[in-house]
Design a protein around this motif. Structure first.
Motif, short mmCIF file in Angstrom:
data_model
loop_
_atom_site.label_atom_id
_atom_site.label_comp_id
_atom_site.label_asym_id
_atom_site.label_seq_id
_atom_site.Cartn_x
_atom_site.Cartn_y
_atom_site.Cartn_z
N ALA A 285 0.77 -0.70 0.22
CA ALA A 285 -0.07 0.06 -0.25
C ALA A 285 0.77 1.25 -0.03
CB ALA A 285 -1.09 -0.08 1.48
N ASP A 286 2.55 0.83 -0.53
CA ASP A 286 3.48 2.59 -0.60
C ASP A 286 2.76 3.48 0.43
OD1 ASP A 286 3.44 1.28 -3.11
OD2 ASP A 286 1.67 2.32 -3.93
N GLY A 287 3.05 2.16 1.87
CA GLY A 287 2.68 3.12 3.20
C GLY A 287 1.28 4.04 3.90
N ARG A 288 0.41 3.78 2.62
CA ARG A 288 -0.94 4.13 3.29
C ARG A 288 -1.98 3.00 4.44
NH1 ARG A 288 1.17 6.65 -0.97
NH2 ARG A 288 -0.08 8.96 -1.95
N ALA A 322 -4.07 -8.75 15.64
CA ALA A 322 -2.70 -9.04 14.87
C ALA A 322 -2.32 -7.93 14.91
CB ALA A 322 -2.71 -10.42 13.90
N PHE A 323 -3.06 -6.58 14.54
CA PHE A 323 -2.46 -5.25 14.08
C PHE A 323 -2.48 -4.37 14.73
CE2 PHE A 323 -1.92 -8.22 10.71
CZ PHE A 323 -0.91 -8.22 9.25
N LYS A 324 -2.88 -4.49 15.94
CA LYS A 324 -3.55 -3.57 16.54
C LYS A 324 -2.33 -2.83 17.32
CE LYS A 324 -6.68 -1.27 20.22
NZ LYS A 324 -7.17 -0.72 19.46
N GLY A 325 -2.02 -1.74 16.92
CA GLY A 325 -0.86 -0.90 17.67
C GLY A 325 0.41 -0.85 16.18
N HIS A 326 -0.16 -1.11 15.12
CA HIS A 326 1.06 -1.32 14.32
C HIS A 326 1.12 0.38 13.77
CE1 HIS A 326 2.39 -6.00 13.72
NE2 HIS A 326 1.77 -5.57 15.14
N ALA A 327 2.40 0.93 12.32
CA ALA A 327 2.37 2.13 11.69
C ALA A 327 2.47 1.21 10.18
CB ALA A 327 2.31 2.92 11.95
N PRO A 328 1.85 1.69 9.56
CA PRO A 328 0.69 1.99 9.07
C PRO A 328 -0.83 0.97 9.35
CG PRO A 328 1.58 1.51 7.25
CD PRO A 328 2.53 1.91 7.84
N ILE A 329 -1.43 1.62 9.60
CA ILE A 329 -2.57 0.92 10.04
C ILE A 329 -3.46 -0.27 8.75
CG2 ILE A 329 -5.33 1.32 10.93
CD1 ILE A 329 -4.38 3.48 12.29
#
Length: 429
Positions: A285-288, A322-329
């Motif tokens: 997602a190109d950092g989105r 599993a992805f909570k708290g990750h950036a990007p969302i």
């Protein structure tokens, strides 16, 4: 040297709500609420960074006829930033934001021109009235069925003519036929570059003589608007040839992925597979930020486990945790279980019974280049029923979506047929 350099945007839909989303956590909700505004800010930043002569916005600036005050204020702030940098702006209004909609009495900056309901021609540089000129017109009301393109006539004294128009070109079936016209209508007007709006998927309908471009919307708003969304930066050289280049400005990407249970050997493999697929969406997602749609398909023993109550919601929550708290969302908005029990399709396809007939028919349809017209005809009555229509997508089904629906219908038929066979076998025992 160039004649002019501008950014072509459309369908900002400022302050639009995202459709098809289940409840999201506060962090995700905050990003979604700001997404259309942030995408617009990215457009303004691009104009300033590239030192363009003008920004052109081809309609649907706002999401509704009675546009919100925050949306109006945010839009004008961006135009003032351009004006302070000596960059002109040209806007027209479309079916979502017609001229008869409510708006506050706010002053637009002097460097902005808003087109009315009659076609007008305005030079990009007032000091060069016969240089690059923008021709444009706005929708006076939402439901405009007139071919507005036929009102455009280029003045031969103008060095380069740009047409700013919100319209449906070529009877695009995925959108309402507002201001319908054809490529031939656009060609006859003598315009060099048509800066269009209305269709949310970007496309260059014609590269030159004239150049005809839809930039698409600046931020995808639902799961059918997947992939990068943005604007075109257009350079017009001394040869009067437009060179548009796409620049993504979106904040959130809608994406979809599929996990086939035929490849898995147990529940843990399925959970791991879901996380892997979700990570792939995020990495692409190109950092989105990503709003995901996950489909679980295929035939296998795991189907029985997947049919347990609330499994779709449980697995969706598993991905989001599993992805909570990750950036990007990454947020899984929809998880569909479309799996089926183990089944030898080729063997059953050869059978001379009802199920064999169904499977052979599905294969015949898939063998065609496009789905046969009669398949769409069967669906038309559903779009006319009020109780059913509200559950259907706003846009007509694409060929891919139609064939996916056909495959789901096959799966339902197989399930029902196998269930009947199993019940009959129990009775005979």
């Amino acid at each position: 040297m160039s004649i002019t350099r501008f950014v072509h945007a459309a369908d900002l839909h400022l302050d639009s709500t995202f459709r098809g989303l289940r409840s999201a956590d506060p962090e995700v909700s905050a990003i979604l609420r700001a997404a259309t505004f942030t995408a617009y800010d990215n457009i303004i930043d691009l104009c300033l960074q590239e030192r363009v002569d003008a920004l052109l916005v081809a309609g649907d600036i706002y999401d509704g006829k009675d546009r919100s005050l925050p949306a109006q204020l945010h839009f004008l702030r961006g135009l003032r930033r351009l004006d302070e940098a000596g960059i002109r702006s040209f806007i027209c209004h479309g079916n979502h934001d017609p001229l008869d909609g409510w708006e506050a009495r706010l002053a637009i900056p002097p460097g902005c021109h808003r087109f009315g309901d009659d076609v007008a021609a305005v030079p990009i540089d007032p000091a060069e009235p016969h240089g690059a000129v923008v021709y444009g017109v706005s929708f006076p009301r939402q439901d405009v069925r007139e071919n507005l393109a036929r009102r455009f006539r280029r003045d031969p004294r103008h060095l380069y003519a740009i047409g700013l128009l919100h319209a449906n070109v070529g009877a695009n079936t995925g959108h309402e036929p507002y201001a319908p016209c054809t490529l031939e209508d656009l060609e006859r007007a003598g315009i060099d570059y048509w800066a269009l709006g209305h269709v949310h998927t970007r496309s260059v309908l014609r590269e030159q003589d004239p150049t005809v471009v839809y930039p698409g919307n600046s931020q995808g708003l639902h799961r059918n608007e997947r992939g990068a969304r943005g604007v075109y930066l257009v350079d017009v050289g001394d040869d009067r040839r437009a060179r548009p280049s796409f620049h993504p400005v979106d904040v959130v990407r809608w994406a979809a992925t599929t996990l086939n249970i035929a490849e898995l050997d147990g529940e843990q493999a399925l959970l791991d597979g879901l996380e892997e697929r979700a990570a792939e969406l995020r990495d692409a997602a190109d950092g989105r930020h990503v709003i995901g749609h996950v489909r679980i398909t295929g035939r296998g023993p795991l189907h029985a486990w997947l049919r347990r109550p609330d499994m779709e919601e449980d697995l969706r929550a598993h991905i989001n945790n599993a992805f909570k708290g990750h950036a990007p969302i990454l947020w899984c908005a929809v998880l569909d279980i479309e799996s089926a029990p183990p089944f030898d399709r080729e063997e059953r396809r050869q059978a001379q019974d009802f199920l064999g007939d169904v499977l052979r028919l599905v294969d015949e349809i898939h063998a065609e280049t496009t789905p046969p017209p009669w398949l769409r005809e069967y669906l038309k009555p559903f779009y006319g029923q009020g109780r059913v229509r509200r559950f259907l997508a706003d846009d007509a089904l694409s060929d891919t979506e139609l064939l996916r629906l056909l495959d789901r219908a096959e799966e339902r038929c197989v399930e029902a047929f196998l269930a009947d066979e199993a019940a009959a076998a129990e009775v005979s025992e």
